[in-house]
Scaffold this active site. Structure first.
Site, mmCIF file in Angstrom:
data_model
loop_
_atom_site.group_PDB
_atom_site.id
_atom_site.type_symbol
_atom_site.label_atom_id
_atom_site.label_comp_id
_atom_site.label_asym_id
_atom_site.label_seq_id
_atom_site.Cartn_x
_atom_site.Cartn_y
_atom_site.Cartn_z
ATOM 1 N N ARG A 136 75.688 101.543 -7.242
ATOM 2 C CA ARG A 136 75.847 102.872 -7.825
ATOM 3 C C ARG A 136 77.299 103.134 -8.233
ATOM 4 O O ARG A 136 77.578 103.519 -9.366
ATOM 5 C CB ARG A 136 75.400 103.951 -6.816
ATOM 6 C CG ARG A 136 73.958 103.879 -6.375
ATOM 7 C CD ARG A 136 72.989 104.019 -7.533
ATOM 8 N NE ARG A 136 73.130 105.294 -8.217
ATOM 9 C CZ ARG A 136 72.806 105.504 -9.491
ATOM 10 N NH1 ARG A 136 72.341 104.510 -10.231
ATOM 11 N NH2 ARG A 136 72.939 106.688 -10.031
ATOM 12 N N THR A 257 86.002 101.112 -1.788
ATOM 13 C CA THR A 257 85.401 102.395 -2.153
ATOM 14 C C THR A 257 84.525 102.917 -1.011
ATOM 15 O O THR A 257 83.345 103.233 -1.188
ATOM 16 C CB THR A 257 84.582 102.282 -3.451
ATOM 17 O OG1 THR A 257 83.527 101.329 -3.260
ATOM 18 C CG2 THR A 257 85.452 101.847 -4.605
ATOM 19 N N CYS A 288 83.180 109.828 -0.534
ATOM 20 C CA CYS A 288 82.947 110.896 -1.506
ATOM 21 C C CYS A 288 83.143 112.257 -0.858
ATOM 22 O O CYS A 288 83.743 113.168 -1.452
ATOM 23 C CB CYS A 288 81.567 110.775 -2.121
ATOM 24 S SG CYS A 288 80.208 110.760 -0.907
ATOM 25 N N HIS A 315 73.888 116.226 1.989
ATOM 26 C CA HIS A 315 74.171 115.052 1.161
ATOM 27 C C HIS A 315 72.897 114.451 0.576
ATOM 28 O O HIS A 315 71.894 114.268 1.273
ATOM 29 C CB HIS A 315 74.880 113.993 2.012
ATOM 30 C CG HIS A 315 75.629 112.974 1.227
ATOM 31 N ND1 HIS A 315 75.013 112.042 0.415
ATOM 32 C CD2 HIS A 315 76.963 112.733 1.107
ATOM 33 C CE1 HIS A 315 75.920 111.282 -0.155
ATOM 34 N NE2 HIS A 315 77.117 111.682 0.246
ATOM 35 N N GLY A 347 81.762 110.591 9.111
ATOM 36 C CA GLY A 347 83.143 110.505 9.585
ATOM 37 C C GLY A 347 84.103 111.248 8.682
ATOM 38 O O GLY A 347 85.321 111.147 8.843
#
Length: 477
Positions: A136, A257, A288, A315, A347
């Protein structure tokens, strides 16, 4: 205004936007000049997107900016020897028309305002980028890098590294780049070069390399050198694992990432990218959610101070969950993602402290995965050191989103109708939903939307540029 006049006005705006497009394209492709309107990028923008960007100016300054008022600034910009910078023609035009009534002095005004970028030495060499993993985030990073293709582009996507290599794999990967169920079709053409194992997207030649471990690739065989390897797999998160990339010839730096473990710096672009030094060869772009909440938390803490708080993340489900009930090593994540709300850990709250140490030990966090494919929300509940009100806090966050150094990270909406799907494709780290704000005394609750895929990917690109020393001059200051 009659119906005919409304149509005529629209026609004029549409034609002006169409006339802008080739100038905007040439400025970026030939001179490395990216044009924005109050932070809204016009690179590869459609005519409608250009019109909408101008309409948003009223929100910033309380007055309209007509395309016929900004178009002379694009024309003047195309005549100047300006290089490698970002130019906000919205701000330039608004400031100019406050003191002028005609176009006679626009070129001299622009020359003065953009003096720092005129004949700017373009001595920075382009840098190679490799995407290790093509899921993604990897595919969205590819889209973002490809949209910047041009002679003056300094961030060049050279290869993607994948596991597998079965028959038909290359076409499957290309197809996933072409079409996306959430973000729509790729803006351009994608071709497959079977003979050379490559994908060609809008003229960008992307070598496809198959490997099972980060240290198995010799990038120099593909004429790739001194490359930044962007690891999108999430498999390796510590220095030992990510360090395997650096054993491959042609690799020089690694960006993860995902949140990193150990002493690796977690960077939220716009907040602590200044912590990156030339000696940092392994860096994390955090998560994110951390990217969504940290800029907002910094803004609030800078003005009011935060005593403590809790972040609850609503989320969208992700690929690490199951479509239907099946075995999963993590608690609850084995239950069907499209059918359940799933409480899980995050986290992100603790990770904020790595980017914003002043909040260390002050935040707790939890997450609920919900049956939507993209766009998430963080509910930030805080006890402040200074009293405020809903109106005051919203006004401050609105000003932060429009005028502050965090304007590229924080967006702001006062819509009473906005829902999650409206934020698909948002380039901001987070969007403050002002209608949901609760504030009284020293107690405040903020609701922050974020495109956990695309918005995050835009943040990652900022970290990539910083790691490679490809920061861009933004004008006017």
């Amino acid at each position: 205004m009659s119906a005919d006049k409304h149509l005529q006005s629209w026609q004029e705006r549409f034609e002006m936007a169409e006339a802008m497009q080739p100038l905007l394209g040439k400025l970026y492709r030939n001179q490395g000049v990216e044009v924005v309107v109050y932070g809204k990028p016009l690179l590869n923008a459609s005519t409608i997107e250009i019109i909408k960007a101008h309409r948003l100016v009223r929100r910033h300054v309380g007055e309209k900016l007509r395309l016929r008022e900004s178009f002379p600034f694009v024309q003047a910009l195309s005549k100047l020897a300006v290089k490698q910078c970002k130019v906000d023609i919205g701000k330039l035009a608004v400031n100019y028309w406050r003191d002028h009534t005609d176009v006679s002095e626009i070129e001299s005004y622009m020359a003065k305002e953009l003096a720092d970028a005129i004949d700017h030495a373009d001595d920075v060499a382009p840098r190679d980028v490799v995407l290790y993993g093509f899921g993604r985030i990897g595919r969205l990073l590819a889209r973002l890098l490809i949209e910047r293709t041009g002679r003056s582009n300094k961030l060049r996507l050279r290869a993607i590294v994948l596991r597998g290599g079965k028959k038909g794999d290359l076409e499957k990967r290309a197809s996933l780049l072409r079409r996306d169920s959430v973000h729509g079709p790729f803006n351009g053409s994608v071709e497959v070069d079977e003979d050379n194992n490559a994908i060609i997207a809008n003229g960008t030649y992307i070598q496809v390399i198959y490997a099972n471990s980060p240290d198995e690739v010799d990038y120099t065989k593909y004429d790739i050198s001194d490359a930044l390897i962007v690891d999108n797999t999430g498999i390796w998160k510590d220095e030992a694992g990510l360090g395997l990339h650096l054993k491959s010839p042609g690799a020089s730096k690694v960006l993860l990432t995902a949140p990193a473990k150990g002493a690796i710096k977690n960077i939220v672009y716009g907040v602590n990218e200044g912590d990156i030094t030339a000696e940092d060869i392994i860096v994390s772009a955090a998560s994110c959610t951390t990217n969504a909440i940290t800029p907002v938390l910094k803004a609030v803490n800078d003005k009011y101070g935060i005593e403590n708080g809790h972040v609850e993340t609503i989320h969208s489900y992700t690929n690490d969950q199951n479509l239907i009930d099946n075995y999963h090593t993590a608690d609850r994540r084995g239950r069907s993602a499209p059918l359940n709300m799933v409480i899980t850990e995050t986290g992100a709250a603790k990770a904020v402290a790595k980017a914003l140490p002043v909040l260390a030990g002050k935040l707790t966090g939890n997450a609920i995965r919900v049956p939507t494919p993209n766009v998430s929300m963080a509910i930030i509940s805080m006890n402040l050191n200074t009293e405020t009100s809903k109106d005051e806090l919203n006004e401050y966050l609105k000003d932060t989103a429009l005028q502050s150094p965090l304007q590229n990270q924080i967006d702001y909406t006062d819509s009473t109708e906005i829902v999650s799907s409206d934020l698909v494709g948002s380039r901001y780290a987070g969007v403050v939903d002002s209608q949901a704000t609760i504030a009284e005394g020293k107690r405040a609750i903020l609701y922050v939307w974020y495109d956990n895929e695309f918005g995050y990917s835009c943040q990652v690109v900022g970290v990539m540029q910083t790691m490679l020393g490809l920061t861009t001059l933004s004008l006017p200051a």
